[in-house]
Design an enzyme around this catalytic site. Structure first.
Site, PDB file in Angstrom:
ATOM      1  N   SER A 112       0.785  -1.367  -0.136  1.00  0.00           N
ATOM      2  CA  SER A 112       0.156  -0.087   0.006  1.00  0.00           C
ATOM      3  C   SER A 112       0.825   1.104   0.024  1.00  0.00           C
ATOM      4  CB  SER A 112      -1.049  -0.097   1.101  1.00  0.00           C
ATOM      5  OG  SER A 112      -1.977   0.805   0.998  1.00  0.00           O
ATOM      6  N   HIS A 132      -8.328   1.268  -1.136  1.00  0.00           N
ATOM      7  CA  HIS A 132      -8.092   0.453  -2.300  1.00  0.00           C
ATOM      8  C   HIS A 132      -9.540  -0.038  -2.475  1.00  0.00           C
ATOM      9  CE1 HIS A 132      -3.981   0.627  -1.615  1.00  0.00           C
ATOM     10  NE2 HIS A 132      -4.088   0.245  -0.331  1.00  0.00           N
TER      11      HIS A 132
END
Length: 312
Positions: A97, A203
């Site tokens: 991430s 996300h």
């Protein structure tokens, strides 16, 4: 495995595991570490040292602070272990991430200033979107991506797979209501879930309005061709073209983190690989235990690089 002959894969942590005091042992070690934390504070407009040291936790967990703090820690730890790594043996890097930005920095694709400019913009954008489209994230253990995707499709519940962490762990995100409904489905099948310490549904579709804004911002950032392979979250594959890197960073807001694909790529290399985890506290290395072909001797936390094994 002889770690002095294996190739090195750098894996950088993302957010989700904040602790009061994190990074306190790093920021004043030398002029390099001081410069990293000064840059983080100057660009973010926040005394990030104080937030890490004092909190409170509800402030540290805010993505505008947590992303900057995690990136400062990643950049500092990389700087401290860089001189002990044989750069010729670095086969690639990958960041989970927000850790993807530190991976690009380690590969020489972005400067320190631009690293924190991107993180500052990204974290503020995600924070703004999370206030409009409120959501959360949960880790789901004992399930692979395909099975999780099938359960979501069969249920018709509007959650997304945020992270495909391993064949035994997924992270899902969505609205609080949708996550509650999905948790009931999972619990009925005896599948364990854990809420993550983040302030939004990263996300996922809830971040969709930020993709073009991220594209527009990155248009003014200079990204160079990485000096070693960087496996990107959106593809799970190495990307070298700066324009493609920027597009992946924009899509990163809404697309699944393909961590499983990235780790399997490293593990499938013909030569042995040592994973050097760059994080405040080891956890990425633990997830590697879910992968065939991995053994604990193949992972090393960056904090132990000098005092346990010497130069790599």
């Amino acid at each position: 495995m002889d770690i002095k002959t294996a190739s090195v894969a750098l894996i950088f942590a993302g957010q989700g595991n904040p602790t009061i005091g994190m990074g306190a042992d790093l920021w004043d070690i030398n002029n390099t570490t001081k410069a990293i934390w000064d840059c983080a504070s100057d660009i973010s407009g926040t005394d990030i040292r104080r937030v890490c040291l004092k909190g409170p936790m509800n402030k540290l967990v805010q993505t505008t602070n947590q992303q900057v703090a995690v990136t400062a820690i990643n950049a500092t730890l990389y700087a401290l272990c860089r001189d002990r790594l044989d750069e010729a043996r670095i086969t690639g890097s990958c960041g989970h991430s927000v850790g993807e930005y530190a991976a690009l920095y380690a590969a020489g694709a972005v400067t320190l200033d631009d690293l924190f400019r991107m993180i500052h913009f990204r974290s503020r954008l995600m924070d703004e979107l999370s206030k409009v489209n409120k959501g959360a994230m949960q880790a789901v253990k004992g399930i692979d991506y395909s099975s999780m995707a099938a359960l979501i499709a069969d249920s018709g519940i509007g959650v997304d797979i945020s992270c495909d962490n391993s064949r035994r762990q997924q992270v899902i995100g969505g609205t609080v209501v949708a996550l509650r409904e999905m948790t009931e489905v999972l619990m009925a099948q005896g599948i364990e879930t854990t809420k993550l310490g983040v302030s939004g549904a990263w996300h996922t579709r809830l971040m969709d309005d930020g993709v073009q804004q991220m594209r527009d911002f990155l248009a003014n950032i200079a990204i160079q061709t990485p000096q070693h392979e960087v496996l990107m979250n959106v593809t799970g594959e190495p990307v070298t073209d700066p324009a493609e890197i920027k597009e992946n960073l924009a899509l990163h807001l809404t697309h699944t983190v393909k961590w499983t694909a990235s780790m399997m790529r490293f593990l499938s290399q013909p030569s042995p690989v040592t994973f050097v985890e760059v994080s405040n506290k080891a956890y990425l290395g633990h997830m590697l235990n879910d992968f065939d072909g991995f053994s604990p001797t193949m992972a090393l936390h960056c904090r132990k690089l000098s005092d346990t094994h010497g130069d790599l």
